[in-house]
Design a protein around this motif. Structure first.
Motif, PDB file in Angstrom:
ATOM      1  N   GLU A  58      -5.811   9.226  -5.137  1.00 50.38           N
ATOM      2  CA  GLU A  58      -6.079   8.887  -3.742  1.00 50.38           C
ATOM      3  C   GLU A  58      -5.765  10.098  -2.868  1.00 50.38           C
ATOM      4  O   GLU A  58      -4.908  10.903  -3.209  1.00 50.38           O
ATOM      5  N   THR A  85       0.841  -1.184   0.000  1.00 46.09           N
ATOM      6  CA  THR A  85       0.000   0.000   0.000  1.00 46.09           C
ATOM      7  C   THR A  85       0.879   1.237   0.000  1.00 46.09           C
ATOM      8  O   THR A  85       1.780   1.368   0.813  1.00 46.09           O
ATOM      9  N   SER A 129     -11.373  14.785  -7.223  1.00 43.61           N
ATOM     10  CA  SER A 129     -11.353  13.379  -7.627  1.00 43.61           C
ATOM     11  C   SER A 129     -10.769  13.200  -9.031  1.00 43.61           C
ATOM     12  O   SER A 129     -10.300  12.126  -9.369  1.00 43.61           O
ATOM     13  N   THR A 170     -11.679   7.576   1.570  1.00 46.92           N
ATOM     14  CA  THR A 170     -12.372   6.911   0.470  1.00 46.92           C
ATOM     15  C   THR A 170     -13.508   7.747  -0.101  1.00 46.92           C
ATOM     16  O   THR A 170     -13.886   7.565  -1.248  1.00 46.92           O
ATOM     17  N   ASN A 171     -14.038   8.677   0.672  1.00 43.03           N
ATOM     18  CA  ASN A 171     -15.163   9.497   0.214  1.00 43.03           C
ATOM     19  C   ASN A 171     -14.676  10.910  -0.086  1.00 43.03           C
ATOM     20  O   ASN A 171     -14.645  11.772   0.797  1.00 43.03           O
ATOM     21  N   TYR A 209      -4.950  11.075   1.326  1.00 40.02           N
ATOM     22  CA  TYR A 209      -4.627  10.576   2.661  1.00 40.02           C
ATOM     23  C   TYR A 209      -4.662  11.717   3.662  1.00 40.02           C
ATOM     24  O   TYR A 209      -4.177  12.821   3.376  1.00 40.02           O
ATOM     25  N   LYS A 265      -6.271   6.607   4.565  1.00 37.84           N
ATOM     26  CA  LYS A 265      -6.776   6.836   3.209  1.00 37.84           C
ATOM     27  C   LYS A 265      -8.234   7.283   3.307  1.00 37.84           C
ATOM     28  O   LYS A 265      -9.036   6.691   4.022  1.00 37.84           O
TER      29      LYS A 265
END
Length: 146
Positions: free
Chosen positions: A95, A22, A90, A79-80, A97, A77
């Motif tokens: 990604e 990761t 987006s 996710t939303n 963090y 991380k």
């Protein structure tokens, strides 16, 4: 019984190897994000006190601090991405963090140095991967989001 132990060991190794693969923000990107955040804060204070022209960019200001050490407590991380007021986020990064922890810094002013310990921080870093012509030619770039 040996089969169950073998299966458990195999699952443990898979979970461990997956977590090692990761990609999380590297320490240097975190340090640069903290530096950028501190410089922006100093610029805002200086402008509010009338000590700095509002047209000067943050990059034109000389930092009067040095980050001595950083202790990262979490690299989570997110996710939303819709929770941010930046709809293009987006599209700009793959990604995001949220990194938090503490850092020590040395402030310098008028030949006086003062060390400050355990300053809390929280920064958002976005990762963008640009794929090259071959898999090993991919370029990973980290961005300071907030």
């Amino acid at each position: 019984m040996k089969i169950i132990r073998f299966i458990c060991l195999a699952m443990l190794l898979m979970l461990t190897s997956c977590s090692l693969l990761t990609k999380t923000p590297p320490d240097r990107a975190i340090e640069l994000a903290i530096t950028q955040q501190l410089m922006h804060t100093q610029k805002v204070f200086a402008q509010d006190l009338g000590m700095l022209d509002r047209q000067i960019s943050t990059s034109a200001i000389e930092p009067n601090f040095k980050i001595d050490s950083i202790t990262v407590q979490s690299r989570d991380k997110i996710t939303n991405l819709s929770q941010f007021d930046q709809p293009s986020l987006s599209q700009a990064v793959d990604e995001v963090y949220r990194v938090s922890g503490k850092f020590d810094t040395t402030l310098t002013s008028n030949n006086i140095q003062k060390r400050q310990k355990s300053n809390p921080f929280e920064v958002l870093l976005g990762r963008k991967i640009t794929k090259g012509s071959q898999v090993k030619n991919s370029i990973e770039t980290w961005y300071f989001v907030q």
